[in-house]
Design a protein around this motif. Sequence first.
Motif, PDB file in Angstrom:
ATOM      1  N   MET A  57       2.385  -1.097   0.154  1.00 56.54           N
ATOM      2  CA  MET A  57       1.413  -1.862  -0.601  1.00 56.54           C
ATOM      3  C   MET A  57       1.506  -3.307  -0.145  1.00 56.54           C
ATOM      4  SD  MET A  57       1.881  -0.272  -4.352  1.00 56.54           S
ATOM      5  CE  MET A  57       1.988   1.471  -4.534  1.00 56.54           C
ATOM      6  N   THR A  58       0.377  -3.931   0.076  1.00 50.41           N
ATOM      7  CA  THR A  58       0.409  -5.267   0.645  1.00 50.41           C
ATOM      8  C   THR A  58      -0.462  -6.233  -0.129  1.00 50.41           C
ATOM      9  OG1 THR A  58      -1.404  -4.732   2.125  1.00 50.41           O
ATOM     10  CG2 THR A  58       0.805  -4.404   2.983  1.00 50.41           C
ATOM     11  N   LYS A  59      -0.169  -7.505   0.087  1.00 53.40           N
ATOM     12  CA  LYS A  59      -1.015  -8.545  -0.455  1.00 53.40           C
ATOM     13  C   LYS A  59      -2.272  -8.613   0.399  1.00 53.40           C
ATOM     14  CE  LYS A  59       0.961 -12.443  -0.746  1.00 53.40           C
ATOM     15  NZ  LYS A  59       1.736 -13.641  -0.776  1.00 53.40           N
ATOM     16  N   THR A  60      -3.250  -9.345  -0.079  1.00 52.61           N
ATOM     17  CA  THR A  60      -4.490  -9.439   0.679  1.00 52.61           C
ATOM     18  C   THR A  60      -4.290 -10.176   1.999  1.00 52.61           C
ATOM     19  OG1 THR A  60      -5.059 -11.371  -0.651  1.00 52.61           O
ATOM     20  CG2 THR A  60      -6.026  -9.270  -1.308  1.00 52.61           C
ATOM     21  N   ASP A  61      -3.219 -10.983   2.138  1.00 55.40           N
ATOM     22  CA  ASP A  61      -2.965 -11.664   3.409  1.00 55.40           C
ATOM     23  C   ASP A  61      -1.995 -10.861   4.291  1.00 55.40           C
ATOM     24  OD1 ASP A  61      -0.497 -12.077   2.265  1.00 55.40           O
ATOM     25  OD2 ASP A  61      -0.644 -14.247   2.203  1.00 55.40           O
ATOM     26  N   ASP A  62      -1.737  -9.591   3.929  1.00 55.08           N
ATOM     27  CA  ASP A  62      -0.958  -8.621   4.696  1.00 55.08           C
ATOM     28  C   ASP A  62       0.556  -8.828   4.663  1.00 55.08           C
ATOM     29  OD1 ASP A  62      -3.141  -7.070   5.354  1.00 55.08           O
ATOM     30  OD2 ASP A  62      -3.555  -8.205   7.164  1.00 55.08           O
ATOM     31  N   ARG A  63       1.065  -9.778   3.900  1.00 49.94           N
ATOM     32  CA  ARG A  63       2.511  -9.858   3.695  1.00 49.94           C
ATOM     33  C   ARG A  63       2.853  -8.962   2.516  1.00 49.94           C
ATOM     34  NH1 ARG A  63       3.618 -15.765   2.636  1.00 49.94           N
ATOM     35  NH2 ARG A  63       1.434 -15.722   2.141  1.00 49.94           N
ATOM     36  N   PRO A  64       3.992  -8.291   2.554  1.00 46.75           N
ATOM     37  CA  PRO A  64       4.352  -7.386   1.454  1.00 46.75           C
ATOM     38  C   PRO A  64       4.447  -8.108   0.106  1.00 46.75           C
ATOM     39  CG  PRO A  64       5.824  -7.079   3.326  1.00 46.75           C
ATOM     40  CD  PRO A  64       4.987  -8.290   3.613  1.00 46.75           C
ATOM     41  N   CYS A  65       4.026  -7.435  -0.935  1.00 45.76           N
ATOM     42  CA  CYS A  65       4.145  -7.939  -2.304  1.00 45.76           C
ATOM     43  C   CYS A  65       5.253  -7.129  -2.973  1.00 45.76           C
ATOM     44  CB  CYS A  65       2.833  -7.766  -3.071  1.00 45.76           C
ATOM     45  SG  CYS A  65       2.999  -8.087  -4.834  1.00 45.76           S
ATOM     46  N   ALA A  66       6.336  -7.785  -3.337  1.00 45.76           N
ATOM     47  CA  ALA A  66       7.475  -7.097  -3.945  1.00 45.76           C
ATOM     48  C   ALA A  66       7.104  -6.487  -5.291  1.00 45.76           C
ATOM     49  CB  ALA A  66       8.645  -8.063  -4.101  1.00 45.76           C
ATOM     50  N   HIS A  67       6.192  -7.121  -6.031  1.00 49.90           N
ATOM     51  CA  HIS A  67       5.785  -6.581  -7.335  1.00 49.90           C
ATOM     52  C   HIS A  67       5.083  -5.236  -7.177  1.00 49.90           C
ATOM     53  CE1 HIS A  67       5.727 -11.057  -8.154  1.00 49.90           C
ATOM     54  NE2 HIS A  67       6.672 -10.609  -8.970  1.00 49.90           N
ATOM     55  N   LEU A  68       4.179  -5.164  -6.214  1.00 56.18           N
ATOM     56  CA  LEU A  68       3.469  -3.905  -5.979  1.00 56.18           C
ATOM     57  C   LEU A  68       4.411  -2.847  -5.413  1.00 56.18           C
ATOM     58  CD1 LEU A  68       0.114  -5.238  -4.505  1.00 56.18           C
ATOM     59  CD2 LEU A  68       0.463  -4.194  -6.749  1.00 56.18           C
ATOM     60  N   ALA A  69       5.287  -3.254  -4.511  1.00 50.41           N
ATOM     61  CA  ALA A  69       6.221  -2.310  -3.903  1.00 50.41           C
ATOM     62  C   ALA A  69       7.170  -1.718  -4.945  1.00 50.41           C
ATOM     63  CB  ALA A  69       7.014  -2.995  -2.793  1.00 50.41           C
ATOM     64  N   ALA A  70       7.415  -2.440  -6.021  1.00 52.26           N
ATOM     65  CA  ALA A  70       8.331  -1.974  -7.069  1.00 52.26           C
ATOM     66  C   ALA A  70       7.720  -0.885  -7.957  1.00 52.26           C
ATOM     67  CB  ALA A  70       8.769  -3.151  -7.929  1.00 52.26           C
ATOM     68  N   ILE A  71       6.408  -0.701  -7.886  1.00 53.47           N
ATOM     69  CA  ILE A  71       5.739   0.318  -8.714  1.00 53.47           C
ATOM     70  C   ILE A  71       5.941   1.682  -8.067  1.00 53.47           C
ATOM     71  CG2 ILE A  71       3.559   1.107  -9.721  1.00 53.47           C
ATOM     72  CD1 ILE A  71       4.547  -1.604 -10.823  1.00 53.47           C
ATOM     73  N   THR A  72       6.698   2.532  -8.731  1.00 59.88           N
ATOM     74  CA  THR A  72       6.943   3.880  -8.197  1.00 59.88           C
ATOM     75  C   THR A  72       6.157   4.938  -8.965  1.00 59.88           C
ATOM     76  OG1 THR A  72       8.926   4.098  -9.550  1.00 59.88           O
ATOM     77  CG2 THR A  72       9.222   3.293  -7.296  1.00 59.88           C
ATOM     78  N   THR A  73       5.831   4.644 -10.226  1.00 58.72           N
ATOM     79  CA  THR A  73       5.027   5.533 -11.054  1.00 58.72           C
ATOM     80  C   THR A  73       3.967   4.689 -11.751  1.00 58.72           C
ATOM     81  OG1 THR A  73       6.931   6.963 -11.458  1.00 58.72           O
ATOM     82  CG2 THR A  73       5.067   7.197 -12.962  1.00 58.72           C
ATOM     83  N   VAL A  74       2.720   5.042 -11.562  1.00 56.62           N
ATOM     84  CA  VAL A  74       1.622   4.283 -12.167  1.00 56.62           C
ATOM     85  C   VAL A  74       1.457   4.679 -13.629  1.00 56.62           C
ATOM     86  CG1 VAL A  74      -0.846   3.794 -12.064  1.00 56.62           C
ATOM     87  CG2 VAL A  74       0.468   4.022  -9.954  1.00 56.62           C
TER      88      VAL A  74
END
Length: 92
Positions: free
Chosen positions: A1-18
């Motif tokens: 999962m990435t930010k709109t500028d293509d650097r990883p977003c740690a908050h999004l990466a931390a989501i394992t179950t929606v």
Amino acid sequence: MTKTDDRPCAHLAAITTVRHAERRECAECVKIGARWVHLRTCQQCGGTLCCDSSPNTHASKHARATGHPVVASAEPGERWLYCYPDKGYAEY
């Protein structure tokens, strides 16, 4: 999962179950008798609130007040996450 500028977003990466909306309504709008446009579900506490296109923007207010960064669309057929502080977006 990435930010709109293509650097990883740690908050999004931390989501394992929606987390999904338990109710299809903005809890805060219901309290004040207001209407909403679209709904978002907080991925930390599970609260479902209205989007920034809605008059009261409860989801982003919740994110700022609580520090809960990520929401999922609670709209039927939409499968995406958004991180407020990083302005990151990811489909799932």
